[in-house]
Enzyme design. Structure first.
Site, mmCIF file in Angstrom:
data_model
loop_
_atom_site.group_PDB
_atom_site.id
_atom_site.type_symbol
_atom_site.label_atom_id
_atom_site.label_comp_id
_atom_site.label_asym_id
_atom_site.label_seq_id
_atom_site.Cartn_x
_atom_site.Cartn_y
_atom_site.Cartn_z
ATOM 1 N N ASP A 224 0.769 -1.169 -0.040
ATOM 2 C CA ASP A 224 0.069 -0.014 0.073
ATOM 3 C C ASP A 224 1.109 1.203 -0.114
ATOM 4 O OD1 ASP A 224 -2.256 1.546 -0.243
ATOM 5 O OD2 ASP A 224 -3.158 0.813 1.671
HETATM 6 C C1 BGC Z 1 -4.885 3.293 -0.215
HETATM 7 C C2 BGC Z 1 -4.916 2.344 -1.457
HETATM 8 C C3 BGC Z 1 -4.584 3.328 -2.656
HETATM 9 C C4 BGC Z 1 -3.312 3.797 -2.543
HETATM 10 C C5 BGC Z 1 -2.992 4.555 -3.791
HETATM 11 C C6 BGC Z 1 -3.494 4.232 -0.162
HETATM 12 O O1 BGC Z 1 -3.763 5.361 0.780
HETATM 13 O O2 BGC Z 1 -5.026 2.822 0.996
HETATM 14 O O3 BGC Z 1 -6.118 1.722 -1.322
HETATM 15 O O4 BGC Z 1 -4.776 2.293 -3.514
HETATM 16 O O5 BGC Z 1 -3.363 4.891 -1.504
HETATM 17 O O6 BGC Z 1 -3.890 5.842 -3.979
#
Ligand code: BGC
Length: 687
Positions: A224
């Site tokens: 993530d």
């Molecule tokens: C989120 C993800 C997301 C990623 C990219 C993170 O803060 O938890 O779900 O895909 O950011 O934007």
């Protein structure tokens, strides 16, 4: 040697390491002279968020969010959404679409619940499979997230979800396991949180032993965003791609490989998986821009999914659908002009063509006089006097109308990534507004826009009808007008329970946790499994939703096959108009060595049936879906005995029932007894 091996061979160790680290916020490193291209990753689950500058993204179709998809219970519809998303991604050269999110709704407070389909692993898993098939069918990788146990936003960067092994597999990993087995997502994203003390980004047990060794996942695991704190520990645990680019990560990895702290094979493996992903996504060929016709079709699809998701919770007065003869309607609420169509955070989409409610309603009922009052303003800046004035205006409009439609729910920012809701009530003075409108005596229809369950106050019993409207995407307003006016059936069904009180929620005492840990003490009993086991009254049970027609179930037959159960049942539309039912099959397991839920959802099917017609439905339920997770054996097990199979319209509206004898499964497993376990535990604890 494969092409991928050849490409890997051509890269230096520095270059291989650089491949595992990403090169910007959304891209990976490229070595064009060696045939290694850049990959582009973009959010998100319900629409493409292809950024052109920080927080600026290309307009794209904003589909209803995952909890709305969950309420459709419709694999075919969700697969079409996946296809449309894949097409929009491919048109902009996006290689990886960062969705679907499939975490379980442990508490309705979770700010990100709008990004998750349900409190049930089977419903969640089946819809995610459909979504992924749709996306990947267009040559774009889906990304299954957040692996795993990311069930709250509060303290998400540090909280440790403390989960026993049975609960972990049976509740929090089950949908992931199902999807890996049946849909082969090309990528998986780890979560921010810790699981039993270890960050999931560094959790070898999760990322390698369970995901790859047990389930056979062959794709790429991405972090993530900014979830990695120790790049060496992450790559060693089985993570393949650190996103976005992280200062110092390349140097740390290089030093670790040089001094032997990290095996070069771990880096090679990660780089190989990235090259394989590039290879897979290349198959879609050069990007072709979306045509206007495609964009219009996607908007229509968003509208179709939106109306399939809206759940008609009650309609005791029969006020809905609104009759074409209705002469006057009072519409109250700012959402009539600007609906809240999605939640906040990384999933936020710049909608291509939002469709407001008021216009759609006026179009559907041209001869009705439609008046409007804003109700309580959404900006939260009204003083008490302003609110009193706003409510008085709404009352004046409602008092003279034949029917009032009040639109309430989560205001922008109320439900978002990064934090949880502070309570489950309607925000601000909306409750007072609803009370006041109902008190005029005009039959009042209330539509609640929210990404998860909201407590319906005692006004519920005095309202003429209530609908759960979710976050319905860019066509949310049009979808609602369709359902209210009956141009389609009301066919959404709850993918999550609406409780009566916050105190009834399973995680009430253990959420958000303390001293860095959230103990999942309720075990496998989340959602309806909890309310049923505790015999708690709920406002609306899991699976509930009314239709504008009526359905009856007949001739339930359950037989065993080598692989599991075959369930056959007839669904008859006994009403006067065509409609879509969601047939639900639940199973009650016999007593075994572990405490099983009163019932589990084991099968479902959305079925469209013409008035007066009956259709026969066949469902195959594999043994694994009847099983519990046997921790000692490290696998799934069915105890031998009589299993009760029930068929109905919700988890608490079960109409037909029969018992079927199930053999012990898997056949090779030894038969466990209490005495056997007792002896084994005594032997183990003596050592
Ligand atoms: C989120 C993800 C997301 C990623 C990219 C993170 O803060 O938890 O779900 O895909 O950011 O934007």
């Amino acid at each position: 040697m494969t092409d991928i091996d050849t490409a890997l061979e051509s890269l230096t160790i520095e270059e291989r390491i650089a491949l595992t680290v990403g090169s910007g916020r959304w891209t990976t490193v490229a070595y064009p002279e060696r045939g290694v291209r850049e990959l582009w990753l973009s959010d998100g689950p319900h629409g493409l968020r292809r950024e052109t500058a920080p927080d600026v993204s290309v307009p794209s179709t904003c589909f209803p969010t995952a909890s709305a998809l969950g309420a459709t219970w419709d694999r075919e519809l969700v697969q079409r959404v996946g296809r449309a998303l894949g097409r929009e991604a491919a048109a902009l050269n996006v290689d990886v679409l960062l969705g679907p999110g499939i975490n379980m709704k442990r508490t309705p407070l979770c700010g990100r619940n709008f990004e998750y389909p349900s409190e049930d692993p089977l419903l969640t898993g089946e819809l995610a499979i459909a979504y992924i098939r749709g996306v990947q069918g267009m040559g774009v990788a889906a990304c299954l997230k957040h692996f795993a146990a990311n069930n709250q936003e509060q303290w998400r960067h540090s909280i440790s979800a403390q989960i026993d092994q049975r609960t972990l597999h049976e509740t929090y990993l089950r949908a992931f396991e199902r999807v890996i087995e049946h849909a082969e997502p090309w990528t998986v994203m780890c979560a921010y949180n810790r699981l039993n003390g270890t960050y999931t980004a560094e959790h070898r047990g999760l990322l390698t032993e369970i995901l790859r060794d047990q389930w056979g996942f062959s794709g790429l695991v991405v972090s993530d965003w900014d979830a990695v704190t120790d790049p060496v520990a992450s790559i060693a645990a089985g993570l393949d791609l650190i996103m976005p680019v992280k200062d110092g990560a390349t140097e740390a990895l290089l030093a670790a490989v040089s001094n032997g702290a990290l095996a070069q094979e771990a880096v090679d493996q990660a780089a190989r998986r990235l090259l394989a992903l590039a290879d897979r996504t290349t198959s879609r060929g050069p990007a072709t821009p979306l045509t206007d016709e495609e964009l219009r079709a996607h908007h229509e699809l968003a509208r179709e999914v939106g109306r399939a998701s809206i759940v008609l919770l009650h309609n005791d007065s029969g006020v809905l659908p609104l009759s074409p003869q209705t002469t006057s309607i009072a519409v109250i609420g700012s959402f009539a002009q600007v609906p809240v169509i999605q939640g906040g955070g990384s999933a936020n989409v710049n909608p291509a063509s939002p469709g407001p409610f008021l216009g759609a309603l006026r179009q559907a009922l041209p001869s009705a006089e439609i008046s409007f009052a804003v109700g309580v303003r959404p900006d939260g800046e009204s003083t008490e006097t302003d609110v009193a004035q706003e409510i008085a205006e709404a009352v004046a409009v409602a008092a003279t109308a034949q029917v009032a439609v009040v639109l309430v729910g989560s205001l922008p920012g109320h439900e978002s990534e990064g934090y949880d809701r502070a309570h489950l009530e309607l925000p601000g003075a909306q409750r007072n507004l609803v009370d006041a409108v109902i008190a005029t005596g005009t039959p009042t229809v209330v539509a609640v826009a929210a990404g998860s369950a909201v407590l319906l106050g005692d006004w519920h019993d005095r309202s003429a009808a209530v609908l759960h409207w979710w976050f319905g995407g860019e066509a949310a307003g049009e979808s609602l007008a369709d359902v209210l006016t009956g141009s389609c059936d009301a066919r959404g069904r709850l993918g999550e329970t609406i409780p009566l009180r916050a105190q009834d929620v399973p995680a009430y005492l253990s959420y958000p946790g303390e001293l860095g840990e959230a103990r999942y003490g309720e075990g496998v009993f989340i959602g309806y499994r909890w309310y049923d086991a505790m015999e708690l009254e709920v406002r609306y049970p899991f699976g509930h939703g009314l239709s504008y027609t009526t359905f009856e179930y007949e001739d339930l037959e359950v037989t065993t096959t080598a692989e599991g159960l075959r369930v056959e049942v007839s669904v008859q539309n006994t009403g006067a108009r065509s409609g879509t039912d969601v047939l639900q099959v639940y199973c009650t397991a016999p007593p075994s060595l572990v405490r099983r839920p009163i019932r589990d959802l084991v099968g479902f099917e959305a079925v469209s049936v013409e008035a007066g017609v009956a259709t026969r439905i066949f469902l195959d339920i594999p043994w694994k879906d009847l099983a519990y997770y046997d921790v000692a054996a490290g696998g799934w097990r069915c105890a031998e005995g009589d299993y009760r199979i029930e068929v109905g319209a919700s988890s608490r509206d079960l109409r037909l029932s029969t018992a079927v004898a199930v053999p012990s499964w898997p056949v090779s497993a030894s038969v466990l007894t209490d005495e056997g376990i007792d002896t084994e535990i005594r032997a183990r604890t003596r050592n």
